[in-house]
Design a protein around this motif. Structure first.
Motif, PDB file in Angstrom:
ATOM      1  N   ARG A 106      56.324  38.891  -2.860  1.00 17.09           N
ATOM      2  CA  ARG A 106      56.222  37.490  -3.265  1.00 17.09           C
ATOM      3  C   ARG A 106      56.270  36.609  -2.020  1.00 17.09           C
ATOM      4  N   ALA A 107      55.487  35.553  -2.003  1.00 15.57           N
ATOM      5  CA  ALA A 107      55.564  34.592  -0.903  1.00 15.57           C
ATOM      6  C   ALA A 107      56.840  33.769  -1.071  1.00 15.57           C
ATOM      7  N   VAL A 108      57.322  33.234   0.033  1.00 15.70           N
ATOM      8  CA  VAL A 108      58.548  32.449   0.004  1.00 15.70           C
ATOM      9  C   VAL A 108      58.294  31.029  -0.498  1.00 15.70           C
ATOM     10  N   PHE A 109      57.215  30.399  -0.030  1.00 12.36           N
ATOM     11  CA  PHE A 109      57.006  28.983  -0.294  1.00 12.36           C
ATOM     12  C   PHE A 109      55.957  28.683  -1.359  1.00 12.36           C
ATOM     13  N   GLN A 110      55.167  29.650  -1.752  1.00 10.23           N
ATOM     14  CA  GLN A 110      54.084  29.440  -2.713  1.00 10.23           C
ATOM     15  C   GLN A 110      54.122  30.523  -3.786  1.00 10.23           C
ATOM     16  N   SER A 111      53.426  30.288  -4.882  1.00 10.25           N
ATOM     17  CA  SER A 111      53.362  31.318  -5.920  1.00 10.25           C
ATOM     18  C   SER A 111      52.124  32.187  -5.691  1.00 10.25           C
ATOM     19  N   CYS A 112      52.139  32.866  -4.548  1.00 15.08           N
ATOM     20  CA  CYS A 112      51.088  33.824  -4.236  1.00 15.08           C
ATOM     21  C   CYS A 112      51.778  35.087  -3.712  1.00 15.08           C
ATOM     22  N   VAL A 136      40.411  35.766  -8.277  1.00  9.59           N
ATOM     23  CA  VAL A 136      41.399  35.883  -7.213  1.00  9.59           C
ATOM     24  C   VAL A 136      40.799  35.395  -5.899  1.00  9.59           C
ATOM     25  N   VAL A 137      41.658  34.804  -5.066  1.00  6.77           N
ATOM     26  CA  VAL A 137      41.277  34.470  -3.698  1.00  6.77           C
ATOM     27  C   VAL A 137      42.150  35.305  -2.774  1.00  6.77           C
ATOM     28  N   VAL A 138      41.509  35.968  -1.832  1.00 12.22           N
ATOM     29  CA  VAL A 138      42.194  36.756  -0.820  1.00 12.22           C
ATOM     30  C   VAL A 138      41.945  36.024   0.495  1.00 12.22           C
ATOM     31  N   SER A 139      43.028  35.588   1.125  1.00 11.42           N
ATOM     32  CA  SER A 139      42.899  34.729   2.297  1.00 11.42           C
ATOM     33  C   SER A 139      43.711  35.277   3.470  1.00 11.42           C
ATOM     34  N   SER A 140      43.075  35.339   4.628  1.00  8.20           N
ATOM     35  CA  SER A 140      43.788  35.795   5.816  1.00  8.20           C
ATOM     36  C   SER A 140      44.794  34.730   6.243  1.00  8.20           C
ATOM     37  N   ALA A 141      45.921  35.184   6.734  1.00  6.01           N
ATOM     38  CA  ALA A 141      46.969  34.295   7.247  1.00  6.01           C
ATOM     39  C   ALA A 141      47.490  34.921   8.543  1.00  6.01           C
ATOM     40  N   LYS A 160      42.882  32.157  -8.257  1.00  6.06           N
ATOM     41  CA  LYS A 160      41.910  31.209  -7.703  1.00  6.06           C
ATOM     42  C   LYS A 160      42.284  29.757  -7.993  1.00  6.06           C
ATOM     43  N   ASP A 161      42.658  29.448  -9.215  1.00  3.49           N
ATOM     44  CA  ASP A 161      43.002  28.060  -9.561  1.00  3.49           C
ATOM     45  C   ASP A 161      44.218  27.580  -8.772  1.00  3.49           C
ATOM     46  N   LYS A 162      45.224  28.439  -8.620  1.00  2.64           N
ATOM     47  CA  LYS A 162      46.423  28.054  -7.861  1.00  2.64           C
ATOM     48  C   LYS A 162      46.094  27.850  -6.381  1.00  2.64           C
ATOM     49  N   TYR A 163      45.203  28.682  -5.842  1.00  2.00           N
ATOM     50  CA  TYR A 163      44.803  28.538  -4.439  1.00  2.00           C
ATOM     51  C   TYR A 163      44.115  27.190  -4.222  1.00  2.00           C
ATOM     52  N   GLU A 164      43.160  26.884  -5.090  1.00  2.00           N
ATOM     53  CA  GLU A 164      42.433  25.619  -4.943  1.00  2.00           C
ATOM     54  C   GLU A 164      43.371  24.426  -5.078  1.00  2.00           C
ATOM     55  N   GLN A 165      44.343  24.520  -5.982  1.00  6.06           N
ATOM     56  CA  GLN A 165      45.319  23.438  -6.139  1.00  6.06           C
ATOM     57  C   GLN A 165      46.187  23.304  -4.893  1.00  6.06           C
ATOM     58  N   ALA A 166      46.617  24.424  -4.325  1.00 16.66           N
ATOM     59  CA  ALA A 166      47.445  24.381  -3.117  1.00 16.66           C
ATOM     60  C   ALA A 166      46.681  23.768  -1.947  1.00 16.66           C
ATOM     61  N   ILE A 167      45.408  24.097  -1.817  1.00 10.96           N
ATOM     62  CA  ILE A 167      44.582  23.525  -0.747  1.00 10.96           C
ATOM     63  C   ILE A 167      44.395  22.032  -0.979  1.00 10.96           C
ATOM     64  N   ALA A 222      47.615  20.124  -0.189  1.00  9.43           N
ATOM     65  CA  ALA A 222      47.933  20.080   1.239  1.00  9.43           C
ATOM     66  C   ALA A 222      46.960  19.229   2.038  1.00  9.43           C
ATOM     67  N   ALA A 223      45.779  18.953   1.495  1.00  7.07           N
ATOM     68  CA  ALA A 223      44.748  18.245   2.252  1.00  7.07           C
ATOM     69  C   ALA A 223      45.208  16.868   2.710  1.00  7.07           C
ATOM     70  N   VAL A 224      45.943  16.161   1.884  1.00  5.75           N
ATOM     71  CA  VAL A 224      46.377  14.807   2.196  1.00  5.75           C
ATOM     72  C   VAL A 224      47.271  14.793   3.431  1.00  5.75           C
ATOM     73  N   ASP A 225      48.155  15.747   3.535  1.00  2.36           N
ATOM     74  CA  ASP A 225      49.141  15.762   4.616  1.00  2.36           C
ATOM     75  C   ASP A 225      48.745  16.638   5.801  1.00  2.36           C
ATOM     76  N   PHE A 226      47.578  17.276   5.748  1.00  2.00           N
ATOM     77  CA  PHE A 226      47.264  18.270   6.765  1.00  2.00           C
ATOM     78  C   PHE A 226      47.118  17.672   8.156  1.00  2.00           C
TER      79      PHE A 226
END
Length: 156
Positions: free
Chosen positions: A40-46, A110-115, A124-131, A134-138
Motif C-alpha cells: 500500500r502507498a503511504v500517501f495515496q490510495s494506490c 488501471v494506470v501503471v506509472s513509474s516513480a 485509472k479514475d483515482k489516478y486521473e483525480q490525483a493528477i 495536484a495540478a493546481v499546486d504543482f
C-alpha cells in the motif's frame, strides 16, 4: 537499476491479474527474476511495486529504527501492513492480491506509472483525480522542492 520511465494504461482481469505493458516489462527485465514487493502507498490510495533490490535498501533503513520506541513500532507495523511478495508470471502478468486490490479500488482500468525506482499501480479514475488535484499546486511544489539555490543538489 536505472530510473524507470513512463505511464501506461492497462486492464486487470476478474482475478486481479495485470498484464505489464511491454515497455515497462522491458525496463524491468534485469530484475524480473528476483521478484517484487507490492504494498500500500503511504500517501495515496494506490499500490507500490518495489523491485526486490529496492525493497531491501528501504528495509535496511527501516531496520535501523529503534523498536523500543512506540512510534517506530507503530510505523513499521503500518508501513508493512499488507506487504506481499509477487512475481511476474511467464505470460507477463502480475497477480494483485485481493486485499491490495480492495485497498486501491482497482477494478478493470488501471494506470501503471513509474516513480523513479518503483512502479505505482492505480485505479485509472483515482489516478486521473490525483493528477487533477495536484495540478493546481504543482508549480509551487516544484519550486519548493527543486528550486532551492542554496542546496547544492537543487536542479536549475
Amino acid at each position: 537499476m536505472n530510473s524507470l520511465i513512463g505511464t501506461y494504461e492497462c486492464k486487470a482481469d476478474a482475478k486481479g491479474r495485470l498484464m505489464l505493458p511491454a515497455a515497462l516489462k522491458k525496463q524491468l527485465s534485469p530484475v524480473l527474476q528476483n521478484g517484487f514487493v507490492l504494498k500500500r502507498a503511504v500517501f495515496q490510495s494506490c499500490l507500490e511495486l518495489y523491485p526486490m533490490a529496492e525493497w531491501e535498501v528501504l528495509m535496511q533503513k527501516v531496520n535501523k529504527l529503534n523498536r523500543f520506541k512506540k512510534k517506530n513500532n507503530d510505523f513499521i507495523r503500518r508501513f508493512t501492513a499488507g506487504v506481499k511478495m509477487v512475481e511476474v508470471d511467464a505470460s507477463g502478468r502480475l497477480l494483485i492480491p485481493k486485499d491490495l486490490t480492495v485497498f486501491a479500488s482497482i477494478s478493470k482500468n488501471v494506470v501503471v506509472s513509474s516513480a523513479i525506482n518503483i512502479v505505482e499501480i492505480w485505479d485509472k479514475d483515482k489516478y486521473e483525480q490525483a493528477i487533477d488535484d495536484a495540478a493546481v499546486d504543482f508549480a509551487d511544489l516544484a519550486e519548493e522542492v527543486m528550486g532551492q539555490d542554496e542546496d547544492e543538489n537543487g536542479i536549475s
